[in-house]
Design an enzyme around this catalytic site. Structure first.
Site, PDB file in Angstrom:
ATOM      1  N   GLY A   1       0.830  -1.222   0.000  1.00  0.00           N
ATOM      2  CA  GLY A   1       0.000   0.000   0.000  1.00  0.00           C
ATOM      3  C   GLY A   1       0.853   1.256   0.000  1.00  0.00           C
TER       4      GLY A   1
ATOM      5  N   GLN B   1      -1.569   7.681   1.207  1.00  0.00           N
ATOM      6  CA  GLN B   1      -1.192   8.916   1.900  1.00  0.00           C
ATOM      7  C   GLN B   1       0.013   8.693   2.817  1.00  0.00           C
ATOM      8  OE1 GLN B   1      -3.875  10.363   4.877  1.00  0.00           O
ATOM      9  NE2 GLN B   1      -2.993  12.405   4.871  1.00  0.00           N
TER      10      GLN B   1
ATOM     11  N   ASP C   1       2.291  -1.709  -4.424  1.00  0.00           N
ATOM     12  CA  ASP C   1       0.892  -1.280  -4.314  1.00  0.00           C
ATOM     13  C   ASP C   1       0.121  -2.021  -5.402  1.00  0.00           C
ATOM     14  OD1 ASP C   1      -0.413   1.541  -2.891  1.00  0.00           O
ATOM     15  OD2 ASP C   1      -1.622   0.476  -4.382  1.00  0.00           O
TER      16      ASP C   1
ATOM     17  N   ASP D   1      -0.723  -7.175  -5.229  1.00  0.00           N
ATOM     18  CA  ASP D   1      -1.950  -7.229  -4.434  1.00  0.00           C
ATOM     19  C   ASP D   1      -1.570  -7.749  -3.040  1.00  0.00           C
ATOM     20  OD1 ASP D   1      -4.356  -7.822  -3.219  1.00  0.00           O
ATOM     21  OD2 ASP D   1      -5.277  -8.627  -5.051  1.00  0.00           O
TER      22      ASP D   1
ATOM     23  N   TYR E   1     -14.276  -0.754   9.182  1.00  0.00           N
ATOM     24  CA  TYR E   1     -12.851  -0.404   9.300  1.00  0.00           C
ATOM     25  C   TYR E   1     -12.394  -0.583  10.753  1.00  0.00           C
ATOM     26  CZ  TYR E   1      -8.794   2.820   9.309  1.00  0.00           C
ATOM     27  OH  TYR E   1      -7.554   3.406   9.433  1.00  0.00           O
TER      28      TYR E   1
ATOM     29  N   LYS F   1      -9.739  -3.220  12.296  1.00  0.00           N
ATOM     30  CA  LYS F   1      -8.529  -2.784  13.004  1.00  0.00           C
ATOM     31  C   LYS F   1      -8.479  -3.391  14.419  1.00  0.00           C
ATOM     32  CE  LYS F   1      -6.434  -0.201   9.913  1.00  0.00           C
ATOM     33  NZ  LYS F   1      -5.145  -0.585   9.342  1.00  0.00           N
TER      34      LYS F   1
HETATM   35  P1  NAD Z   1      -4.623   5.175   1.567  1.00  0.00           P
HETATM   36  O1  NAD Z   1      -6.037   4.801   1.303  1.00  0.00           O
HETATM   37  O2  NAD Z   1      -4.167   6.536   1.210  1.00  0.00           O
HETATM   38  O3  NAD Z   1      -3.645   4.140   0.890  1.00  0.00           O
HETATM   39  C1  NAD Z   1      -3.883   2.764   0.886  1.00  0.00           C
HETATM   40  C2  NAD Z   1      -3.107   2.177  -0.268  1.00  0.00           C
HETATM   41  O4  NAD Z   1      -3.396   0.791  -0.294  1.00  0.00           O
HETATM   42  C3  NAD Z   1      -3.502   2.768  -1.617  1.00  0.00           C
HETATM   43  O5  NAD Z   1      -2.363   3.223  -2.317  1.00  0.00           O
HETATM   44  C4  NAD Z   1      -4.159   1.606  -2.342  1.00  0.00           C
HETATM   45  O6  NAD Z   1      -3.906   1.595  -3.737  1.00  0.00           O
HETATM   46  C5  NAD Z   1      -3.504   0.434  -1.656  1.00  0.00           C
HETATM   47  N1  NAD Z   1      -4.294  -0.796  -1.802  1.00  0.00           N
HETATM   48  C6  NAD Z   1      -5.640  -0.949  -1.794  1.00  0.00           C
HETATM   49  N2  NAD Z   1      -5.955  -2.234  -1.991  1.00  0.00           N
HETATM   50  C7  NAD Z   1      -4.794  -2.912  -2.117  1.00  0.00           C
HETATM   51  C8  NAD Z   1      -4.448  -4.272  -2.333  1.00  0.00           C
HETATM   52  N3  NAD Z   1      -5.386  -5.208  -2.455  1.00  0.00           N
HETATM   53  N4  NAD Z   1      -3.144  -4.582  -2.423  1.00  0.00           N
HETATM   54  C9  NAD Z   1      -2.180  -3.645  -2.294  1.00  0.00           C
HETATM   55  N5  NAD Z   1      -2.441  -2.351  -2.105  1.00  0.00           N
HETATM   56  C10 NAD Z   1      -3.724  -1.975  -2.003  1.00  0.00           C
HETATM   57  O7  NAD Z   1      -4.376   4.898   3.115  1.00  0.00           O
HETATM   58  P2  NAD Z   1      -3.270   5.556   4.054  1.00  0.00           P
HETATM   59  O8  NAD Z   1      -3.860   6.797   4.631  1.00  0.00           O
HETATM   60  O9  NAD Z   1      -1.961   5.623   3.370  1.00  0.00           O
HETATM   61  O10 NAD Z   1      -3.244   4.485   5.228  1.00  0.00           O
HETATM   62  C11 NAD Z   1      -2.224   3.516   5.302  1.00  0.00           C
HETATM   63  C12 NAD Z   1      -2.468   2.698   6.543  1.00  0.00           C
HETATM   64  O11 NAD Z   1      -2.468   3.550   7.693  1.00  0.00           O
HETATM   65  C13 NAD Z   1      -3.816   1.970   6.541  1.00  0.00           C
HETATM   66  O12 NAD Z   1      -3.667   0.705   7.131  1.00  0.00           O
HETATM   67  C14 NAD Z   1      -4.682   2.845   7.416  1.00  0.00           C
HETATM   68  O13 NAD Z   1      -5.686   2.120   8.050  1.00  0.00           O
HETATM   69  C15 NAD Z   1      -3.674   3.372   8.410  1.00  0.00           C
HETATM   70  N6  NAD Z   1      -4.117   4.647   8.991  1.00  0.00           N
HETATM   71  C16 NAD Z   1      -4.146   5.765   8.241  1.00  0.00           C
HETATM   72  C17 NAD Z   1      -4.615   6.946   8.815  1.00  0.00           C
HETATM   73  C18 NAD Z   1      -4.703   8.217   8.027  1.00  0.00           C
HETATM   74  O14 NAD Z   1      -5.216   9.232   8.563  1.00  0.00           O
HETATM   75  N7  NAD Z   1      -4.208   8.268   6.790  1.00  0.00           N
HETATM   76  C19 NAD Z   1      -5.024   6.959  10.160  1.00  0.00           C
HETATM   77  C20 NAD Z   1      -5.004   5.758  10.869  1.00  0.00           C
HETATM   78  C21 NAD Z   1      -4.517   4.596  10.288  1.00  0.00           C
HETATM   79  C1  AKB Z   2      -9.926   7.504   8.684  1.00  0.00           C
HETATM   80  O1  AKB Z   2     -10.493   8.598   8.871  1.00  0.00           O
HETATM   81  O2  AKB Z   2     -10.487   6.464   8.339  1.00  0.00           O
HETATM   82  C2  AKB Z   2      -8.442   7.442   8.985  1.00  0.00           C
HETATM   83  C3  AKB Z   2      -8.228   6.946  10.361  1.00  0.00           C
HETATM   84  C4  AKB Z   2      -8.285   7.887  11.499  1.00  0.00           C
HETATM   85  O3  AKB Z   2      -8.019   5.774  10.546  1.00  0.00           O
HETATM   86  N1  AKB Z   2      -7.878   8.734   8.760  1.00  0.00           N
END
Ligand code: NAD
Ligand code: AKB
Length: 317
Positions: free
Chosen positions: A8, A12, A34, A51, A141, A145
């Site tokens: 992934g 972000q 990714d 994947d 979600y 988690k």
């Molecule tokens: P995002 O949605 O921006 O990125 C997720 C990535 O996973 C994307 O690039 C997508 O293409 C890829 N993806 C989707 N399906 C896939 C698959 N089957 N195989 C491989 N890749 C795949 O999410 P993010 O914000 O970068 O979050 C990354 C991690 O951090 C996640 O586990 C999320 O739960 C966790 N997280 C993020 C936040 C936040 O605010 N961004 C907060 C809490 C936790």
């Molecule tokens: C979301 O809003 O789903 C994420 C998170 C806090 O896990 N930014």
């Protein structure tokens, strides 16, 4: 020598974590993957389309590249997860279980897997939410988690898998757009402030949520992964909190730089998700165990976001 695999990686978080890991371990030691191609990683990044549910290919890469650390980021986030709950459950759970199994059968792999404030629910104490407390998440979600945290603890206790995790709050950065979360407004607002001087927010003005600026989130991740194994008391996931603010407060912070900026409010289904999450988080375990300290507050983040985003948006025109 450490060799790193990231799933992934174009999301972000990955967009910022990959260069940070390349800086620490060397560009050649980091393999970013990714499900699609075409992100914003540097040209010399070693990138593979993968994947995260494809256990066979992940195993091949881990063995061939002698991977010692995995950052498993691929997931469907809170708001998007509600559009297709079964797919969100399938990706978030199957991919984690496959990777935990892989780590169980290989010695010496450290795993980072991010959890979220989404594990908390309406009956969780809202203010200064403790590390150990009531957790009844309302989204698929959050359920995935929370289940993931339990599996991480299980694999640590039963199979000695060195898995480490942070319950990130909403993450805010200028390098990439977020991918379907409830806290996404707190990134979009900066783009709209610079592009249009106005923003229509999908959360109500007083909705306070825990948030963290991306440089703090990246540093927390690296510090947790570099901490001595004996210091890691929490094998579910660590509470960390950068700051807490509402849409009205971030708007006021932006107005200090862009006085004509205006905000309107049109809460949608994401309001219900936000209402089930904490207002603020107690991060004392992270502080005590591996010395975590945040650097940014709302105003210092706003100043840095606007300074960095302005030239990026100007270049994009
Ligand atoms: P995002 O949605 O921006 O990125 C997720 C990535 O996973 C994307 O690039 C997508 O293409 C890829 N993806 C989707 N399906 C896939 C698959 N089957 N195989 C491989 N890749 C795949 O999410 P993010 O914000 O970068 O979050 C990354 C991690 O951090 C996640 O586990 C999320 O739960 C966790 N997280 C993020 C936040 C936040 O605010 N961004 C907060 C809490 C936790
Ligand atoms: C979301 O809003 O789903 C994420 C998170 C806090 O896990 N930014």
């Amino acid at each position: 020598m450490d060799r790193i695999l990231i799933t992934g990686a174009l999301g972000q978080l990955g967009t910022e974590l990959v260069p940070a890991l390349q800086e620490v371990y060397g560009t050649d030691q980091v393999i970013a993957t990714d499900i699609h191609n075409g992100g914003q990683l540097s040209e010399n990044t070693r990138f593979v389309v993968l994947d995260a549910m494809d256990a066979k290919t992940i195993t091949q890469i881990v063995d061939r590249e002698k991977i010692t650390q995995i950052y498993h980021l691929a997931a469907i986030l809170s708001a998007r997860g509600e559009q297709n709950p079964h797919h969100a459950w399938e990706l978030n759970m199957t991919s984690l279980l496959n990777i935990l199994e892989l780590c169980r059968n290989r010695s010496g792999i450290k795993l980072f897997w991010p959890s979220s404030i989404g594990v908390f629910g309406e009956d969780t104490p809202r203010f200064n939410t403790p590390q150990y407390t009531v957790m009844n998440p309302t989204t698929v979600y959050g359920i995935s988690k929370l289940a993931g945290e339990k599996w991480c603890t299980y694999y640590y206790k039963k199979h000695k898998v060195d898995v480490r995790s942070i319950r990130y709050p909403g993450l805010i950065g200028y390098r990439s757009l977020p991918g379907g979360g409830t806290t996404d407004y707190a990134v979009d607002i900066y783009y709209k402030a610079l592009e249009e001087e106005r923003f229509n927010c999908f959360l109500a003005p007083e909705t306070k949520l825990p948030m963290m600026y991306m440089p703090d989130a990246i540093r927390a991740t690296l510090e947790l992964m570099q901490a001595e194994e004996s210091k890691i008391r929490v094998r579910s996931s660590y509470n960390v909190s950068g700051m807490s603010f509402s849409p009205a407060e971030v708007a006021a912070s932006i107005q200090k730089h862009i006085p004509d900026f205006s905000i309107s409010y049109q809460p949608d289904y994401r309001q219900g998700i936000a209402n089930s999450w904490p207002d603020s988080i107690d991060e004392s375990y992270a502080r005590d165990d591996w010395g975590w300290r945040q650097a940014y507050d709302l105003d210092s983040m706003t100043a840095d976001m606007l300074e960095n985003l302005r030239p990026r948006l100007a270049r994009a025109i």
